[in-house]
Design a protein around this motif. Sequence first.
Motif, mmCIF file in Angstrom:
data_model
loop_
_atom_site.group_PDB
_atom_site.id
_atom_site.type_symbol
_atom_site.label_atom_id
_atom_site.label_comp_id
_atom_site.label_asym_id
_atom_site.label_seq_id
_atom_site.Cartn_x
_atom_site.Cartn_y
_atom_site.Cartn_z
ATOM 1 N N ALA A 278 -1.430 -1.294 10.357
ATOM 2 C CA ALA A 278 -1.644 -1.716 8.973
ATOM 3 C C ALA A 278 -3.025 -1.298 8.488
ATOM 4 O O ALA A 278 -3.888 -2.142 8.252
ATOM 5 C CB ALA A 278 -1.467 -3.231 8.851
ATOM 6 N N SER B 64 -11.682 -7.349 5.389
ATOM 7 C CA SER B 64 -11.606 -5.890 5.557
ATOM 8 C C SER B 64 -12.972 -5.337 5.929
ATOM 9 O O SER B 64 -14.007 -5.937 5.599
ATOM 10 C CB SER B 64 -11.124 -5.222 4.266
ATOM 11 N N THR C 244 -12.033 0.703 -0.887
ATOM 12 C CA THR C 244 -11.446 0.658 0.454
ATOM 13 C C THR C 244 -11.226 2.100 0.916
ATOM 14 O O THR C 244 -11.827 3.021 0.360
ATOM 15 C CB THR C 244 -10.155 -0.196 0.513
ATOM 16 N N SER D 260 -5.063 -8.097 5.543
ATOM 17 C CA SER D 260 -6.284 -7.711 6.261
ATOM 18 C C SER D 260 -6.920 -8.875 7.025
ATOM 19 O O SER D 260 -7.305 -8.727 8.178
ATOM 20 C CB SER D 260 -7.291 -7.106 5.284
ATOM 21 N N ILE E 17 -5.744 4.809 1.214
ATOM 22 C CA ILE E 17 -5.060 3.743 0.467
ATOM 23 C C ILE E 17 -5.224 3.978 -1.032
ATOM 24 O O ILE E 17 -4.259 3.901 -1.805
ATOM 25 C CB ILE E 17 -5.648 2.361 0.833
ATOM 26 N N ARG F 228 -4.912 -10.247 10.562
ATOM 27 C CA ARG F 228 -4.417 -9.385 11.641
ATOM 28 C C ARG F 228 -4.773 -9.864 13.045
ATOM 29 O O ARG F 228 -3.885 -9.944 13.909
ATOM 30 C CB ARG F 228 -4.895 -7.935 11.401
ATOM 31 N N ARG G 107 -13.645 -6.591 16.031
ATOM 32 C CA ARG G 107 -12.203 -6.795 16.215
ATOM 33 C C ARG G 107 -11.788 -6.542 17.659
ATOM 34 O O ARG G 107 -10.928 -7.242 18.203
ATOM 35 C CB ARG G 107 -11.422 -5.874 15.275
ATOM 36 N N SER H 250 -8.662 -0.605 10.928
ATOM 37 C CA SER H 250 -9.787 0.126 11.529
ATOM 38 C C SER H 250 -10.233 -0.512 12.836
ATOM 39 O O SER H 250 -10.378 -1.733 12.924
ATOM 40 C CB SER H 250 -10.983 0.143 10.581
ATOM 41 N N GLN I 51 0.839 -1.202 0.000
ATOM 42 C CA GLN I 51 0.000 0.000 0.000
ATOM 43 C C GLN I 51 0.878 1.257 0.000
ATOM 44 O O GLN I 51 1.280 1.738 1.061
ATOM 45 C CB GLN I 51 -0.933 -0.018 1.221
HETATM 46 N N1 GLU Z 1 -9.271 0.059 7.176
HETATM 47 C C1 GLU Z 1 -10.011 -1.045 6.654
HETATM 48 C C2 GLU Z 1 -9.847 -2.302 7.506
HETATM 49 O O1 GLU Z 1 -9.161 -2.293 8.480
HETATM 50 C C3 GLU Z 1 -9.651 -1.340 5.211
HETATM 51 C C4 GLU Z 1 -8.188 -1.382 4.917
HETATM 52 C C5 GLU Z 1 -7.548 -2.714 5.195
HETATM 53 O O2 GLU Z 1 -8.124 -3.747 4.835
HETATM 54 O O3 GLU Z 1 -6.459 -2.713 5.743
HETATM 55 O O4 GLU Z 1 -10.446 -3.314 7.222
#
Ligand code: GLU
Length: 281
Positions: free
Chosen positions: A108, A159, A198, A91, A202, A94, A116, A111, A51
């Motif tokens: 990264a 994502s 997205t 994505s 990005i 994580r 999460r 969000s 990215q």
């Molecule tokens: N910020 C969004 C997310 O955390 C989209 C970008 C990404 O996938 O890193 O899902």
Amino acid sequence: MKLRKVTAASAAVLALALTATACGSDDKDSDSADTGSGGSKKITIGIKFDQPGIGQKTPQGYEGFDVDVATYVAKQLGYSANQIQWKEAKSADRETMLQRGDVDFIAASYSINDERAAKVDFAGPYLLAHQDVLIRADDDSIKTPKDLNDKKLCSVTGSTSAQNVKDKLAPKAQLQEYPTYSACLTGVQSGQLDALTTDDSILAGYAAQANFKGKFKLGGFKMTNENYGIGVKKGSDLKAKIDTALEKMVADGAWEKAVTANFGPANYKNEPAPKIGNIVK
Ligand code: GLU
């Protein structure tokens, strides 16, 4: 520093080590905190590799806003740049990477959301972005988010961008989920896909890449609020330390410098620095 499975005794040692690190974090010469009895220490940080402007692996090294933020935070935790081990955090991977202890923290384009936050903890936020679309420069058929509904739209597995499309933004779109945004981009360029969706932060980086100049444009739709946080393992005391580091980064001007250096070339108009703990819904 790897926060793997630990016994009660080694957890106590680890807690002491973290405290010692924090004490040294305000030193100008952060190397003083690096030379513990265990020899050369490392910190492992998850970032994006593909990215531009955010997190990118290049022949010269690692670049982007997340890389600069993570490097600043690591320094506050007592690690110099050459003690950082970068790992790709796609994505969909994580939460698992944090839960397994593969990385100490993740910066990264990550969000913060409730789903999460049930699995990991977040420091921050340190950037507010908005979901948008990237389309071919000569495509006049997508003028509003509603126009996406009969289109071939690409986003990434795991994502918030893909989830938002399905939940509310364009439930009737033909959504294809790829492992990375760079893979989507190739499809939009070839005409196989109509749009990539997205965060605008990005997409601006992709559109500004030298080899794509003039080929793509952004919708400018600001469809959601994406509050970027730094992910840590649930219950980790790194969260509070990283919050302090982020506050310092904004106060001493390093945050603004990183914004200019990384978003300037893409002409991305970022939001002002968020307040720690203030999540914009
Ligand atoms: N910020 C969004 C997310 O955390 C989209 C970008 C990404 O996938 O890193 O899902």
